[in-house]
Design a protein around this motif. Sequence first.
Motif, PDB file in Angstrom:
ATOM      1  N   SER A  26       0.838  -1.201   0.000  1.00 21.92           N
ATOM      2  CA  SER A  26       0.000   0.000   0.000  1.00 21.92           C
ATOM      3  C   SER A  26       0.873   1.251   0.000  1.00 21.92           C
ATOM      4  O   SER A  26       2.063   1.193   0.309  1.00 21.92           O
ATOM      5  CB  SER A  26      -0.896   0.007   1.239  1.00 21.92           C
ATOM      6  OG  SER A  26      -0.100   0.181   2.391  1.00 21.92           O
ATOM      7  N   GLN A  27       0.259   2.391  -0.307  1.00 24.52           N
ATOM      8  CA  GLN A  27       0.985   3.659  -0.310  1.00 24.52           C
ATOM      9  C   GLN A  27       1.538   3.965   1.077  1.00 24.52           C
ATOM     10  O   GLN A  27       2.651   4.457   1.208  1.00 24.52           O
ATOM     11  CB  GLN A  27       0.067   4.791  -0.788  1.00 24.52           C
ATOM     12  CG  GLN A  27       0.727   6.146  -0.853  1.00 24.52           C
ATOM     13  CD  GLN A  27       1.801   6.250  -1.930  1.00 24.52           C
ATOM     14  OE1 GLN A  27       1.829   5.466  -2.875  1.00 24.52           O
ATOM     15  NE2 GLN A  27       2.681   7.207  -1.771  1.00 24.52           N
ATOM     16  N   GLY A  32       5.385   5.219   4.899  1.00 30.30           N
ATOM     17  CA  GLY A  32       5.044   5.307   6.320  1.00 30.30           C
ATOM     18  C   GLY A  32       6.271   5.232   7.208  1.00 30.30           C
ATOM     19  O   GLY A  32       7.392   4.969   6.765  1.00 30.30           O
ATOM     20  N   PRO A  33       6.064   5.463   8.503  1.00 25.86           N
ATOM     21  CA  PRO A  33       7.174   5.418   9.451  1.00 25.86           C
ATOM     22  C   PRO A  33       7.603   3.990   9.762  1.00 25.86           C
ATOM     23  O   PRO A  33       6.846   3.040   9.578  1.00 25.86           O
ATOM     24  CB  PRO A  33       6.605   6.095  10.692  1.00 25.86           C
ATOM     25  CG  PRO A  33       5.148   5.809  10.619  1.00 25.86           C
ATOM     26  CD  PRO A  33       4.806   5.825   9.152  1.00 25.86           C
ATOM     27  N   PHE A  34       8.835   3.864  10.253  1.00 23.44           N
ATOM     28  CA  PHE A  34       9.348   2.585  10.717  1.00 23.44           C
ATOM     29  C   PHE A  34       9.175   2.570  12.232  1.00 23.44           C
ATOM     30  O   PHE A  34       9.710   3.432  12.923  1.00 23.44           O
ATOM     31  CB  PHE A  34      10.831   2.427  10.379  1.00 23.44           C
ATOM     32  CG  PHE A  34      11.150   2.627   8.932  1.00 23.44           C
ATOM     33  CD1 PHE A  34      10.749   1.697   7.996  1.00 23.44           C
ATOM     34  CD2 PHE A  34      11.851   3.742   8.502  1.00 23.44           C
ATOM     35  CE1 PHE A  34      11.049   1.874   6.659  1.00 23.44           C
ATOM     36  CE2 PHE A  34      12.151   3.926   7.175  1.00 23.44           C
ATOM     37  CZ  PHE A  34      11.747   2.989   6.244  1.00 23.44           C
ATOM     38  N   GLU A 155       7.452  10.497   7.484  1.00 24.45           N
ATOM     39  CA  GLU A 155       7.464   9.578   6.355  1.00 24.45           C
ATOM     40  C   GLU A 155       8.884   9.066   6.206  1.00 24.45           C
ATOM     41  O   GLU A 155       9.843   9.840   6.241  1.00 24.45           O
ATOM     42  CB  GLU A 155       7.028  10.291   5.077  1.00 24.45           C
ATOM     43  CG  GLU A 155       5.564  10.692   5.100  1.00 24.45           C
ATOM     44  CD  GLU A 155       5.110  11.321   3.797  1.00 24.45           C
ATOM     45  OE1 GLU A 155       5.949  11.631   2.937  1.00 24.45           O
ATOM     46  OE2 GLU A 155       3.903  11.504   3.644  1.00 24.45           O
ATOM     47  N   LEU A 156       9.005   7.756   6.067  1.00 17.29           N
ATOM     48  CA  LEU A 156      10.298   7.094   5.886  1.00 17.29           C
ATOM     49  C   LEU A 156      11.295   7.467   6.973  1.00 17.29           C
ATOM     50  O   LEU A 156      12.472   7.694   6.720  1.00 17.29           O
ATOM     51  CB  LEU A 156      10.863   7.398   4.493  1.00 17.29           C
ATOM     52  CG  LEU A 156      10.026   6.877   3.333  1.00 17.29           C
ATOM     53  CD1 LEU A 156      10.609   7.327   2.010  1.00 17.29           C
ATOM     54  CD2 LEU A 156       9.939   5.354   3.384  1.00 17.29           C
ATOM     55  N   ASP A 157      10.821   7.566   8.202  1.00 19.49           N
ATOM     56  CA  ASP A 157      11.678   7.811   9.349  1.00 19.49           C
ATOM     57  C   ASP A 157      11.167   6.955  10.494  1.00 19.49           C
ATOM     58  O   ASP A 157      10.082   6.393  10.429  1.00 19.49           O
ATOM     59  CB  ASP A 157      11.660   9.292   9.727  1.00 19.49           C
ATOM     60  CG  ASP A 157      12.900   9.695  10.520  1.00 19.49           C
ATOM     61  OD1 ASP A 157      13.717   8.816  10.858  1.00 19.49           O
ATOM     62  OD2 ASP A 157      13.053  10.898  10.812  1.00 19.49           O
TER      63      ASP A 157
END
Length: 185
Positions: A26-27, A32-34, A155-157
Motif C-alpha cells: 500500500s501507499q 510510512g514510518p518505521f 514519512e520514511l523515518d
Amino acid sequence: MRRARPWLIGAALVVAAGLVSGVTPSQDSLVGPFLISGGPADTVTSRMLIASVSGASFADRVVAADGEWEAEGNWLVVELAVSAAHTEVDAEIPLATLHLDGRVFHASERAPESLLQTRLHVGTDTVGTLAFELPEGLRGGLGELRLTHEYLTPELDDVVAITLPLDEAPTASSIELDAPRVGAP
C-alpha cells in the motif's frame, strides 16, 4: 478447444492481476514510518530519541505542580525518561500518541508540565510525564505509546513505539504533574 482458449487465457489474466494487486504494498507502507518497538520495561532507541517508560497510571484529575492548572476527566499519565540519541538539534518530542482499542489519542497540550516540546540532551535523561485525556470508561487494554521528533508522523523515518499493558495500571483520584527535569529517573 479453440472456443475455450480465450476464456482460459482471460481467466488466467484475471487471476494474475489479482495476485499482483494482492502483493503490491500500500501507499502507507511505501512512505510510512518505521516503528522501533519495545516492551514496557525496554529502553527503545531510534535515530533521534532514546526512551523508556517508568510507569503509567489512570487518574480522575490531573494538577500542575504549581497548582495553577488542573483538569478533571479520565486521564492516563505516562512517566518517561527520554534523551537525544546523537544530536541536540531539534531534539524534542512535539508529537506523542497513544494507540488504544483501534483509536489514536494525542498527548494533551493543555498540561503545562509536559514532556511535549521539552528540549532533550545527549547522554542525559529528561524525566517527565505525558498526559492523555481518554473517553470515560476506557481504563484498560493493550496500548502503544508512539513518540516522534517531528510535528507530524514522519514519512520514511523511525518512531519509538512502546507497548503499555494498561489492565495493570494503577488508578489514583488525583496525580500531580511535575515539570520535566534533567537527571536519572
